[in-house]
Design an enzyme around this catalytic site. Structure first.
Site, PDB file in Angstrom:
ATOM      1  N   HIS A 113     -23.001  -8.373 -45.473  1.00  0.00           N
ATOM      2  CA  HIS A 113     -21.915  -9.305 -45.785  1.00  0.00           C
ATOM      3  C   HIS A 113     -20.765  -9.169 -44.797  1.00  0.00           C
ATOM      4  CE1 HIS A 113     -20.797  -5.635 -48.204  1.00  0.00           C
ATOM      5  NE2 HIS A 113     -19.603  -5.901 -47.706  1.00  0.00           N
ATOM      6  N   GLU A 115     -18.550  -1.277 -42.389  1.00  0.00           N
ATOM      7  CA  GLU A 115     -19.116  -0.627 -43.572  1.00  0.00           C
ATOM      8  C   GLU A 115     -20.614  -0.490 -43.340  1.00  0.00           C
ATOM      9  OE1 GLU A 115     -18.682  -2.958 -47.149  1.00  0.00           O
ATOM     10  OE2 GLU A 115     -19.718  -1.495 -48.411  1.00  0.00           O
ATOM     11  N   HIS A 158     -13.783  -6.681 -42.943  1.00  0.00           N
ATOM     12  CA  HIS A 158     -14.811  -5.777 -42.416  1.00  0.00           C
ATOM     13  C   HIS A 158     -16.152  -6.494 -42.315  1.00  0.00           C
ATOM     14  CE1 HIS A 158     -15.483  -5.221 -46.837  1.00  0.00           C
ATOM     15  NE2 HIS A 158     -16.753  -5.085 -46.481  1.00  0.00           N
TER      16      HIS A 158
END
Lengths: 139, 139
Positions: free
Chosen positions: A8, A130, A81
């Protein structure tokens, strides 16, 4: 280690509800998850499905939220992010540390129920990354 | 209109070469395209393949580059835009304008050889959105 799928893009917003309306109206987003709270991480999140990945809308859970500072600098919100999947979070952390990267904290359970870590933006040209262990069902 | 696939995440960098090295070393990126110039858009770009989408590294072509300002504010680089595919760029532009969005300029040919436009970040909660007509071979 091979570059994994982009699980994502994390997008900070002062209002998940307003962002949902924007994605629905302007881009035709239809597969929109129910927003939910992650109080341990200080955020509320909502996943919007694109055909090949997701947008994670992130709203502060309270004033101590780790994204409160981001929204102070960027009141309208913005890209926060990117999250790549890895097969094994501990192997990924070991690989990153061995190559001098600054891993922020220990692996913890993320929004998709699998272990995640964040890597300091200074290691990725100003981009917060991440890493998330792929859900087992996806293997 | 339905939310299309995320074609790429655009990432500004002062050095494509340095960013390639980072993605290769830290994340194991292997499918890395040859960097190329888009002088008409004032940028050099390089696409890195993840299994489901791409990272577009963007370096200024010269001092007048539209991303020179971004790098002045963010010297290390960072996330610059997200790009969603649409089946028909003119229909997408008409839809956006009908809903009050600010489309930046007329459709022009983008890095993948199909028409693209950018939408003002104020319409997407601070996030710069690129819309790109899907390559015909992908239909």
């Amino acid at each position: 280690m091979n570059l994994g799928r982009l699980n994502h893009v994390g997008v900070a917003t002062p209002s998940i509800a307003a962002s949902i309306e924007t994605y629905r109206t302007l881009l035709g987003a239809a597969a929109i998850g129910e927003p939910f709270d992650l109080p341990a991480q200080g955020v509320k999140v909502c996943f919007i499905d694109a055909p090949n990945t997701q947008i994670e809308l992130i709203e502060p859970y309270d004033q101590n939220s780790p994204i409160a500072g981001f929204l102070k600098k960027n009141p309208a919100g913005g890209q926060h992010h990117v999250c790549f999947e890895v097969p094994d979070i501990h192997a990924a952390v070991a690989h990153l540390k061995a190559n001098g990267a600054t891993v922020l904290g220990e692996p913890r359970i993320g929004a998709h129920g699998t272990p995640i870590v964040f890597v300091h933006p200074k290691d990725f040209g100003g981009m917060l990354v991440e890493l998330m262990e792929s859900p087992k069902g996806d293997h």
